[in-house]
Design a protein around this motif. Structure first.
Motif, PDB file in Angstrom:
ATOM      1  N   SER A   1      23.087  36.011  36.059  1.00 41.66           N
ATOM      2  CA  SER A   1      24.188  36.929  36.363  1.00 41.66           C
ATOM      3  C   SER A   1      25.179  37.000  35.207  1.00 41.66           C
ATOM      4  CB  SER A   1      24.924  36.488  37.632  1.00 41.66           C
ATOM      5  OG  SER A   1      24.105  36.605  38.770  1.00 41.66           O
ATOM      6  N   TRP A   2      25.486  35.840  34.615  1.00 46.19           N
ATOM      7  CA  TRP A   2      26.470  35.806  33.526  1.00 46.19           C
ATOM      8  C   TRP A   2      25.926  36.461  32.263  1.00 46.19           C
ATOM      9  CZ3 TRP A   2      31.010  34.908  35.367  1.00 46.19           C
ATOM     10  CH2 TRP A   2      31.133  34.130  36.515  1.00 46.19           C
ATOM     11  N   VAL A   3      24.620  36.310  32.042  1.00 49.37           N
ATOM     12  CA  VAL A   3      23.982  37.002  30.910  1.00 49.37           C
ATOM     13  C   VAL A   3      24.035  38.506  31.137  1.00 49.37           C
ATOM     14  CG1 VAL A   3      21.828  37.326  29.645  1.00 49.37           C
ATOM     15  CG2 VAL A   3      22.487  35.032  30.402  1.00 49.37           C
ATOM     16  N   ASP A   4      23.684  38.943  32.340  1.00 52.16           N
ATOM     17  CA  ASP A   4      23.673  40.374  32.643  1.00 52.16           C
ATOM     18  C   ASP A   4      25.070  40.988  32.507  1.00 52.16           C
ATOM     19  OD1 ASP A   4      20.996  40.074  33.209  1.00 52.16           O
ATOM     20  OD2 ASP A   4      21.264  40.057  35.390  1.00 52.16           O
ATOM     21  N   LEU A   5      26.074  40.275  33.010  1.00 51.70           N
ATOM     22  CA  LEU A   5      27.437  40.805  33.014  1.00 51.70           C
ATOM     23  C   LEU A   5      28.008  40.979  31.613  1.00 51.70           C
ATOM     24  CD1 LEU A   5      29.039  38.838  35.995  1.00 51.70           C
ATOM     25  CD2 LEU A   5      28.940  41.328  35.785  1.00 51.70           C
ATOM     26  N   ALA A   6      27.539  40.189  30.666  1.00 52.16           N
ATOM     27  CA  ALA A   6      28.088  40.233  29.311  1.00 52.16           C
ATOM     28  C   ALA A   6      27.115  40.827  28.304  1.00 52.16           C
ATOM     29  CB  ALA A   6      28.510  38.833  28.879  1.00 52.16           C
ATOM     30  N   SER A   7      26.097  41.534  28.775  1.00 52.15           N
ATOM     31  CA  SER A   7      25.132  42.199  27.897  1.00 52.15           C
ATOM     32  C   SER A   7      25.355  43.703  27.950  1.00 52.15           C
ATOM     33  CB  SER A   7      23.699  41.865  28.319  1.00 52.15           C
ATOM     34  OG  SER A   7      23.439  40.479  28.175  1.00 52.15           O
ATOM     35  N   PHE A   8      25.529  44.312  26.778  1.00 48.82           N
ATOM     36  CA  PHE A   8      25.824  45.743  26.699  1.00 48.82           C
ATOM     37  C   PHE A   8      25.073  46.359  25.519  1.00 48.82           C
ATOM     38  CE2 PHE A   8      29.822  43.169  26.777  1.00 48.82           C
ATOM     39  CZ  PHE A   8      29.988  43.103  28.152  1.00 48.82           C
ATOM     40  N   PRO A   9      24.941  47.671  25.520  1.00 52.93           N
ATOM     41  CA  PRO A   9      24.378  48.343  24.337  1.00 52.93           C
ATOM     42  C   PRO A   9      25.345  48.234  23.160  1.00 52.93           C
ATOM     43  CG  PRO A   9      24.273  49.767  26.281  1.00 52.93           C
ATOM     44  CD  PRO A   9      25.165  48.616  26.629  1.00 52.93           C
ATOM     45  N   GLY A  10      24.819  47.895  21.999  1.00 52.61           N
ATOM     46  CA  GLY A  10      25.627  47.875  20.785  1.00 52.61           C
ATOM     47  C   GLY A  10      25.651  49.239  20.122  1.00 52.61           C
ATOM     48  N   ALA A  11      26.128  49.282  18.904  1.00 56.51           N
ATOM     49  CA  ALA A  11      26.206  50.547  18.176  1.00 56.51           C
ATOM     50  C   ALA A  11      24.827  51.154  17.956  1.00 56.51           C
ATOM     51  CB  ALA A  11      26.908  50.334  16.838  1.00 56.51           C
ATOM     52  N   ASP A  12      23.784  50.308  17.937  1.00 57.60           N
ATOM     53  CA  ASP A  12      22.416  50.794  17.755  1.00 57.60           C
ATOM     54  C   ASP A  12      21.753  51.191  19.070  1.00 57.60           C
ATOM     55  OD1 ASP A  12      22.126  48.306  18.907  1.00 57.60           O
ATOM     56  OD2 ASP A  12      20.901  47.443  17.300  1.00 57.60           O
ATOM     57  N   GLY A  13      22.499  51.058  20.182  1.00 56.97           N
ATOM     58  CA  GLY A  13      21.954  51.431  21.485  1.00 56.97           C
ATOM     59  C   GLY A  13      21.133  50.351  22.153  1.00 56.97           C
ATOM     60  N   VAL A  14      20.931  49.236  21.464  1.00 55.82           N
ATOM     61  CA  VAL A  14      20.128  48.138  22.018  1.00 55.82           C
ATOM     62  C   VAL A  14      21.042  47.165  22.757  1.00 55.82           C
ATOM     63  CG1 VAL A  14      18.579  46.230  21.467  1.00 55.82           C
ATOM     64  CG2 VAL A  14      18.442  48.375  20.172  1.00 55.82           C
ATOM     65  N   SER A  15      20.654  46.797  23.965  1.00 57.27           N
ATOM     66  CA  SER A  15      21.465  45.880  24.757  1.00 57.27           C
ATOM     67  C   SER A  15      21.294  44.446  24.263  1.00 57.27           C
ATOM     68  CB  SER A  15      21.076  45.969  26.237  1.00 57.27           C
ATOM     69  OG  SER A  15      21.904  45.124  27.015  1.00 57.27           O
ATOM     70  N   LYS A  16      22.419  43.792  24.030  1.00 57.01           N
ATOM     71  CA  LYS A  16      22.420  42.392  23.589  1.00 57.01           C
ATOM     72  C   LYS A  16      23.545  41.658  24.313  1.00 57.01           C
ATOM     73  CE  LYS A  16      21.168  43.623  18.772  1.00 57.01           C
ATOM     74  NZ  LYS A  16      21.511  45.068  18.811  1.00 57.01           N
ATOM     75  N   LEU A  17      23.492  40.331  24.256  1.00 56.14           N
ATOM     76  CA  LEU A  17      24.588  39.529  24.791  1.00 56.14           C
ATOM     77  C   LEU A  17      25.757  39.588  23.816  1.00 56.14           C
ATOM     78  CD1 LEU A  17      25.563  37.418  26.946  1.00 56.14           C
ATOM     79  CD2 LEU A  17      24.781  35.661  25.348  1.00 56.14           C
ATOM     80  N   PHE A  18      26.912  40.057  24.297  1.00 57.77           N
ATOM     81  CA  PHE A  18      28.099  40.157  23.454  1.00 57.77           C
ATOM     82  C   PHE A  18      29.238  39.252  23.924  1.00 57.77           C
ATOM     83  CE2 PHE A  18      26.085  44.119  22.149  1.00 57.77           C
ATOM     84  CZ  PHE A  18      26.402  44.199  20.803  1.00 57.77           C
ATOM     85  N   GLY A  19      29.126  38.697  25.122  1.00 67.83           N
ATOM     86  CA  GLY A  19      30.254  37.954  25.650  1.00 67.83           C
ATOM     87  C   GLY A  19      29.874  36.627  26.275  1.00 67.83           C
ATOM     88  N   PHE A  20      30.846  35.728  26.317  1.00 66.47           N
ATOM     89  CA  PHE A  20      30.678  34.401  26.915  1.00 66.47           C
ATOM     90  C   PHE A  20      31.790  34.216  27.938  1.00 66.47           C
ATOM     91  CE2 PHE A  20      30.458  29.939  27.476  1.00 66.47           C
ATOM     92  CZ  PHE A  20      29.261  29.479  26.948  1.00 66.47           C
TER      93      PHE A  20
END
Length: 451
Positions: free
Chosen positions: A144-163
């Protein structure tokens, strides 16, 4: 210690000489803290002395001081010089700083939507696959925590951006233990039992619930939490996520059914103090007071962990008032979902010290120092729960650790015109007599108008 605190980013240069020293809050090596985790961190990261780390966030006042006490141990472990920038207009300031190229190394976002916006613009650095794997393995409901903090970046690819760090729990029902004991009631463990208790209280001549949606210009928001909790108890986490993004439309039968689940409690004159007509007009700050009258005006009140601030003066949580988990259905395979909120850390200006600080958030001690003081909950399974400042915090921590799914307050993730607009007013219309379908149709129309 060289932690420097500033009122705003704009004041940073002017106040560069405003440093002050602070001792470690708890002597190293004493008490039940996970001191070994600090030693392991030091061994893994070596000497970072001379590096500077700037952190920007929304915490001021007591929360700032508590966060500062955590930063003290990071400085002690690494030699990094930390500067914390607190602002009561963080949401605006972080955008300005990012656009100007003057963002802090680490930004503390009050909710993930803002971080997602900046990540899409390339203004937040992605974390690593190893960070995502760590969260999944070490946080309760880790995926859940991985999903909540994973978003598309400038390249459109979803990555983990938050902790995520420092979490609040909303899925709570408050009650008076003495009143329950006098009536012979037991704390329910399933939604079926909660509904049966509701009916039993009515049969015994009492009123089960106090519910108030009043909040000035924000009237209606408490009902959005009810609906969000009901979505998590009747639909899958994937449906909840789709709903928040409007991939699952607001007037979908699944959402309409969740609204009516709230209505089962709120739209019955026998179930609510003052009757159905009082729900929208009762201020949310006043609504729990009925728990403490003699005879009680109600027996239960569903609200987040902050509500004791509005209990009658002198009320002792754990004695005069207590809480239990807002339960899930036994006949649905949805586990134990928890609704809440929390802060999420992102790297807005990359550096070795910034990466080390993200690793510091994995250290049990980084959680335990705040746990042992006040107002902090963590999903980190390796943090010592015995260190929570009081039994109430420890019990909330247990609810968080027992979660199979954690989801963020949905209205906070929706566009402002919906989550802080038509969703609020729609809930007032609903308790006022409109059908769930009509209300959901109107909210969806408002969402479509924003596109």
């Amino acid at each position: 210690m060289k932690i420097k605190l500033y009122a705003s980013a704009a004041a940073l240069a002017m106040m560069a000489g405003g440093a002050f020293a602070q001792d470690l809050k708890f002597p190293v090596g004493e008490g039940a803290f996970s001191w070994g985790s600090m030693d392991e961190f030091k061994a893994a990261h070596g000497d970072l002395a001379g590096q500077e780390l700037t952190i920007a966030g929304p915490w001021l006042g007591p929360d700032q001081e508590l966060f500062e006490s955590v930063l003290a141990y990071f400085e002690s472990a690494t030699g990094v010089d930390v500067k914390y920038v607190g602002s009561d207009s963080f949401e605006t300031q972080v955008r300005i700083d990012a656009e100007a190229g003057s963002a802090a190394n680490i930004s503390v976002f009050p909710q993930p939507g803002l971080e997602a916006d900046l990540a899409k613009l390339g203004q937040v650095a992605p974390l690593t696959d190893a960070d995502a794997a760590w969260l999944k393995d070490n946080y309760a409901a880790g995926q859940s925590w991985v999903d909540l903090a994973s978003f598309p970046g400038a390249d459109g690819v979803s990555k983990l951006f938050g902790f995520f760090y420092k979490v609040d729990v909303k899925s709570l029902v408050w009650y008076s233990p003495e009143t329950f004991a006098d009536a012979g009631y037991k704390v329910p463990s399933t939604m079926e039992e909660l509904k049966a208790l509701t009916d039993q209280i009515v049969a015994d001549g009492g009123t089960p619930w106090c519910i108030g949606l009043g909040s000035g210009g924000a009237t209606g928001w408490p009902a959005t939490d009810w609906v969000e909790d009901m979505m998590l108890r009747t639909q899958s986490p994937q449906d909840y996520d789709a709903w928040v993004k409007n991939d699952l439309k607001f007037n979908d039968p699944k959402v309409v059914a969740a609204i009516d689940e709230f209505g089962w409690f709120a739209n019955n004159d026998k179930y609510v103090a003052g009757g159905r007509g009082a729900v929208a007009t009762t201020d949310f700050r006043d609504s729990p007071k009925g728990l403490f009258t003699s005879p009680p005006q109600c027996y239960m009140h569903r609200q987040a962990s902050f509500i004791p601030s509005f209990f009658p003066e002198g009320t002792q949580v754990g004695t005069d008032a207590d809480f239990f988990y807002f339960p899930s259905y036994a006949d649905k395979d949805l586990g134990k979902p928890v609704l809440g909120a929390g802060t999420v850390f992102g790297i807005t200006k990359d550096s070795p010290a910034a990466r080390a600080f993200i690793d510091w958030l994995k250290v049990p001690l980084a959680h335990e120092v705040w746990m042992a003081q006040s107002g902090f909950l963590t999903p980190l399974k390796s943090a010592n729960p015995a260190l929570y400042a009081n039994d109430a915090q420890r019990k909330m921590g247990e609810i968080l650790l027992g979660a199979d799914t954690f989801r963020f307050d949905g209205s906070d993730l929706m566009p402002g015109g919906v989550g802080a607009g038509s969703f609020w007013t729609g809930m007032v219309d609903y308790v006022g007599g409109k059908s769930a379908q009509d209300v959901a149709d109107a909210i969806q129309t408002s969402w479509d108008a924003l596109k």
